[in-house]
Design a protein around this motif. Structure first.
Motif, short mmCIF file in Angstrom:
data_model
loop_
_atom_site.label_atom_id
_atom_site.label_comp_id
_atom_site.label_asym_id
_atom_site.label_seq_id
_atom_site.Cartn_x
_atom_site.Cartn_y
_atom_site.Cartn_z
N ASN A 86 0.82 -1.21 0.00
CA ASN A 86 0.00 0.00 0.00
C ASN A 86 0.86 1.26 0.00
OD1 ASN A 86 -3.19 -0.17 0.41
ND2 ASN A 86 -2.29 -2.01 1.29
N LYS A 87 1.94 1.24 0.78
CA LYS A 87 2.83 2.41 0.79
C LYS A 87 3.48 2.59 -0.59
CE LYS A 87 3.33 4.53 3.92
NZ LYS A 87 4.30 4.59 5.00
N SER A 90 1.03 4.02 -3.03
CA SER A 90 0.77 5.44 -2.79
C SER A 90 1.89 6.32 -3.32
CB SER A 90 0.57 5.70 -1.30
OG SER A 90 1.80 5.72 -0.60
N GLN A 190 -8.12 4.96 5.24
CA GLN A 190 -7.09 5.03 4.20
C GLN A 190 -6.44 6.42 4.16
OE1 GLN A 190 -9.17 3.43 0.61
NE2 GLN A 190 -7.64 1.79 0.76
N VAL A 192 -3.86 9.26 1.58
CA VAL A 192 -3.41 9.67 0.24
C VAL A 192 -1.99 10.21 0.37
CG1 VAL A 192 -5.70 10.18 -0.67
CG2 VAL A 192 -4.40 11.99 0.49
N SER A 193 -1.27 10.21 -0.74
CA SER A 193 0.01 10.89 -0.81
C SER A 193 -0.21 12.30 -1.35
CB SER A 193 0.97 10.14 -1.73
OG SER A 193 1.41 8.93 -1.14
N GLN A 207 2.48 11.01 3.11
CA GLN A 207 1.15 10.42 3.22
C GLN A 207 0.37 11.07 4.36
OE1 GLN A 207 3.95 8.23 2.91
NE2 GLN A 207 3.53 8.14 0.71
N SER A 253 -2.53 11.66 -4.57
CA SER A 253 -2.66 10.30 -5.10
C SER A 253 -4.05 9.75 -4.89
CB SER A 253 -1.65 9.37 -4.41
OG SER A 253 -2.11 9.01 -3.12
N PHE A 256 -4.97 4.81 -0.59
CA PHE A 256 -4.45 3.48 -0.28
C PHE A 256 -4.39 3.31 1.23
CE2 PHE A 256 -2.70 4.53 -4.47
CZ PHE A 256 -3.10 3.42 -5.19
#
Length: 397
Positions: A86-87, A90, A190, A192-193, A207, A253, A256
């Motif tokens: 996930n990272k 992102s 969740q 976002v970036s 993030q 982003s 995620f």
């Protein structure tokens, strides 16, 4: 699963590799950034590189994965892999970049360990690497498909439509898509970036959790200004606090993150946070309210003081709106003692916890370690304790 010929080699060399893995990781990043300086400038967190956290996280994940392959070959560390995938998603990481990583990582291994890296040792650890890499590539590809984007094509432009100060060092930004399309759905919890261009031309990425429940026409991120003395010192959060205002456009982003509430479950919940770790928990609580949940919910928050407790009123409103919820708070500074709050660190010894509890934790690593250890002593299974780390995951180091 490792091949039969590689298992004894990895088992025999794991102590040597493990003892040197931090040195290997440091040399790997030096080689990677010498070859591709744009990765440090525009992808990797320069703060985490400066303080060594990214290096330690890489070392811990590789060592943990290799140990699992030889000690428990019939299982996979799915939670660890999902968190890393996930990272990576992102950040827009794609399969081709794993070949670049492989080249510099194995060059570093050879340089650090020298003649100890025989042909058999190199082949066995090559197998370890590609087992981990291919697992991550597959997971990341599925994440991209779920987000309805091509691999790595995660970015969209979003306009700030609201800028609100939450505390002296926490600000919320409400965002809408610049192209007029819906902001998009996500799961509560969740992140976002956000990519910003800094004065030196670097496009650094950080993030931030989405701090509203899904279903809002706007996305919201809540950003704490980082002042930890590390160079560079919270450069993205500082830039956002100093420069970002209504009407500005940010590069953001797709969402995620694997710390999400599973749908349809009615098990009792523990939602525990400290500091800015409250942000994904607010999204979870708002989601429970909006869906009319009646499940038992124990909400815990720890902070320096009530005045430092970001989104406190929203948290209190959510708890009041849930029929079977309670809020317990701990603050470090007794001079700001408030209502039923307690002083000091979180202590669950006199907190009644229902059977079948599922726990969600977010906050500084020492807070989550202490709370997880306490929950395990109280009989909560490890599989039912989930957490989110803001920054590199140092849990395994």
């Amino acid at each position: 699963m490792l091949s039969p010929q590689s298992i004894p080699v990895v088992r025999a060399t794991l102590p040597v590799i493990g003892a040197a893995i931090d040195e290997i990781a440091e040399l790997f990043y030096a080689k990677l950034f010498a070859d591709r300086p744009e990765l440090l400038r525009d992808v990797f967190n320069r703060g985490n590189q400066a303080n060594g956290e990214q290096r330690r996280a890489l070392a811990g994940s590789i060592a943990a994965f290799a140990a699992m392959l030889v000690n428990d070959p019939d299982t996979r560390p799915d939670v660890m892999l999902a968190r890393i995938a996930n990272k990576h998603a992102s950040l827009g990481i794609t399969a081709s970049q794993y070949k670049l990583v492989h080249r510099h990582l194995f060059a570093a291994i050879g340089e650090v360990l020298g003649e100890a890296v025989t042909e058999a040792v190199a082949a066995a650890w090559d197998e370890v690497y590609w087992l981990m890499a291919n697992s991550l590539i597959a997971l990341e590809s599925r994440l991209y498909r779920a987000a309805n984007v091509a691999d790595g094509e995660i970015w969209r432009q979003m306009t700030i439509v609201e800028h609100r100060s939450e505390t002296s060092d926490v600000t919320s930004f409400a965002l809408v898509r610049t192209d007029g399309e819906p902001a998009g759905d996500y799961q509560p919890g969740q992140y976002v970036s956000v990519q910003v261009e800094l004065p030196d031309g670097a496009r650094q990425i950080r993030q931030y959790s989405l701090s509203h429940a899904p279903g809002n026409p706007q996305w919201r991120i809540t950003v704490k200004r980082v002042r930890d003395g590390v160079d560079p010192d919270g450069e993205v959060s500082s830039w956002l606090h100093a420069n970002a205002t209504v009407g500005d456009v940010l590069t953001v982003s797709a969402p995620f993150g694997e710390l999400v509430l599973p749908p349809g479950d009615e098990a009792p919940l523990l939602i525990a946070s400290a500091g800015i770790g409250v942000t994904p928990m607010i999204a979870m609580l708002e989601h429970l309210v909006s869906t009319g949940s009646s499940r038992p919910v124990t909400v815990i928050h720890a902070d320096r003081a009530p005045s430092a407790h970001a989104l406190r009123e929203e948290q209190e409103r959510c708890v009041a709106a849930l029929p079977n919820a309670r809020l317990l708070t701990w603050y470090e500074e007794p001079r700001e003692f408030s209502g039923q709050s307690r002083t000091g660190r979180v202590d669950l010894s006199d907190v009644d916890l229902p059977k079948g509890l599922i726990a969600y934790l977010c906050g500084p690593l020492p807070f989550m370690r202490d709370l997880r250890a306490n929950l395990l002593l109280r009989g909560v299974p490890a599989r039912d304790i989930h957490y989110e780390v803001f920054g590199p995951d140092l849990w395994l180091v």
